[in-house]
Enzyme design. Structure first.
Site, PDB file in Angstrom:
ATOM      1  CG  HIS A  18      33.556  38.837  45.289  1.00 48.16           C
ATOM      2  ND1 HIS A  18      32.785  39.830  44.747  1.00 48.16           N
ATOM      3  CD2 HIS A  18      33.456  37.778  44.441  1.00 48.16           C
ATOM      4  CE1 HIS A  18      32.237  39.404  43.619  1.00 48.16           C
ATOM      5  NE2 HIS A  18      32.625  38.157  43.410  1.00 48.16           N
ATOM      6  CE  LYS A  42      29.677  37.326  35.199  1.00 48.74           C
ATOM      7  NZ  LYS A  42      30.293  37.259  36.524  1.00 48.74           N
ATOM      8  NE  ARG A  91      27.502  32.670  43.973  1.00 46.03           N
ATOM      9  CZ  ARG A  91      27.289  33.537  43.014  1.00 46.03           C
ATOM     10  NH1 ARG A  91      26.898  34.750  43.308  1.00 46.03           N
ATOM     11  NH2 ARG A  91      27.448  33.201  41.757  1.00 46.03           N
ATOM     12  CB  SER A 129      28.697  41.401  41.038  1.00 47.37           C
ATOM     13  OG  SER A 129      29.823  41.005  41.756  1.00 47.37           O
TER      14      SER A 129
HETATM   15  O1  PNS Z   1      33.481  36.546  38.358  1.00 50.01           O
HETATM   16  P1  PNS Z   1      33.397  35.698  37.096  1.00 50.01           P
HETATM   17  O2  PNS Z   1      32.841  36.508  35.942  1.00 50.01           O
HETATM   18  O3  PNS Z   1      32.652  34.412  37.307  1.00 50.01           O
HETATM   19  O4  PNS Z   1      34.913  35.315  36.743  1.00 50.01           O
HETATM   20  C1  PNS Z   1      35.195  34.550  35.606  1.00 50.01           C
HETATM   21  C2  PNS Z   1      36.665  34.734  35.186  1.00 50.01           C
HETATM   22  C3  PNS Z   1      36.929  36.201  34.886  1.00 50.01           C
HETATM   23  C4  PNS Z   1      37.578  34.250  36.303  1.00 50.01           C
HETATM   24  C5  PNS Z   1      36.878  33.847  33.907  1.00 50.01           C
HETATM   25  O5  PNS Z   1      36.023  34.265  32.877  1.00 50.01           O
HETATM   26  C6  PNS Z   1      38.340  33.859  33.445  1.00 50.01           C
HETATM   27  O6  PNS Z   1      39.135  33.094  33.930  1.00 50.01           O
HETATM   28  N1  PNS Z   1      38.652  34.779  32.501  1.00 50.01           N
HETATM   29  C7  PNS Z   1      39.999  34.927  31.965  1.00 50.01           C
HETATM   30  C8  PNS Z   1      40.103  34.340  30.548  1.00 50.01           C
HETATM   31  C9  PNS Z   1      40.216  32.836  30.601  1.00 50.01           C
HETATM   32  O7  PNS Z   1      41.184  32.263  31.060  1.00 50.01           O
HETATM   33  N2  PNS Z   1      39.155  32.163  30.105  1.00 50.01           N
HETATM   34  C10 PNS Z   1      39.081  30.717  30.073  1.00 50.01           C
HETATM   35  C11 PNS Z   1      38.625  30.157  31.394  1.00 50.01           C
HETATM   36  S1  PNS Z   1      38.290  28.479  31.215  1.00 50.01           S
END
Ligand code: PNS
Length: 159
Positions: A18, A42, A91, A129
């Site tokens: 990150h 998650k 990745r 992570s």
């Molecule tokens: O590190 P991650 O878990 O892959 O990150 C994913 C994250 C937190 C960026 C994604 O779940 C997100 O954007 N969450 C906010 C809520 C949202 O907008 N959800 C719709 C995304 S299409």
């Protein structure tokens, strides 16, 4: 024009992979907001406050990086911050489908937002992570995977 980009993620916890993406985004754009957001798929090991604090410790050397939290939609957050783009690290092909789906959904909800992908540094290709958490909780050495500034925080929490 001042270009502000957003690096969203769970950051549970933040890894060297990150940090690499955040540093590269900070060298390309005027301002980077690293925002801890909620991924409903998650279960988190660290609270939002802990994740934000850990990120702050790791990006203190980058003067154009801010750390924030939002429990809303990324597309709305990007609008609020008048962001130029969302920047994410990619990745491998296994990341692609999920990231592509999110980028398209975000674009549908906010026509003005672009998602830019930076290819991960080959050194961090395998790093995640969840891998860090698994190794730390089994007493393994995570010093090659996480910034020194938060190494102890992670070990103490997961041991
Ligand atoms: O590190 P991650 O878990 O892959 O990150 C994913 C994250 C937190 C960026 C994604 O779940 C997100 O954007 N969450 C906010 C809520 C949202 O907008 N959800 C719709 C995304 S299409």
């Amino acid at each position: 024009m001042n270009k502000c980009v957003i690096c969203p993620g769970s950051y549970d916890p933040i890894t060297l992979g990150h940090i690499d993406i955040i540093e590269r985004a900070a060298s390309l754009f005027d301002k980077v907001i690293v925002v801890v957001m909620i991924n409903y798929k998650k279960k988190y090991s660290f609270s939002v406050e802990e994740r934000v604090e850990m990120i702050k410790k790791c990006v203190s050397h980058l003067s154009n990086v801010e750390v924030d939290f939002s429990d809303g939609l990324l597309s709305e957050y990007a609008k609020e911050k008048n962001a130029y783009a969302i920047v994410k690290g990619l990745r491998a092909m296994s990341d692609f489908e999920y990231e592509f789906q999110m980028a398209l959904a975000n674009k549908k909800m906010n026509k003005s937002i672009e998602t830019l992908f930076l290819t991960t540094n080959a050194e961090f290709m395998y790093l995640s992570s969840s891998m860090v958490k698994q190794i730390a909780s089994m007493g393994g050495d995570i010093s090659d995977f996480v910034p020194k500034a938060i190494h102890k925080d992670i070990i103490e929490r997961l041991k």
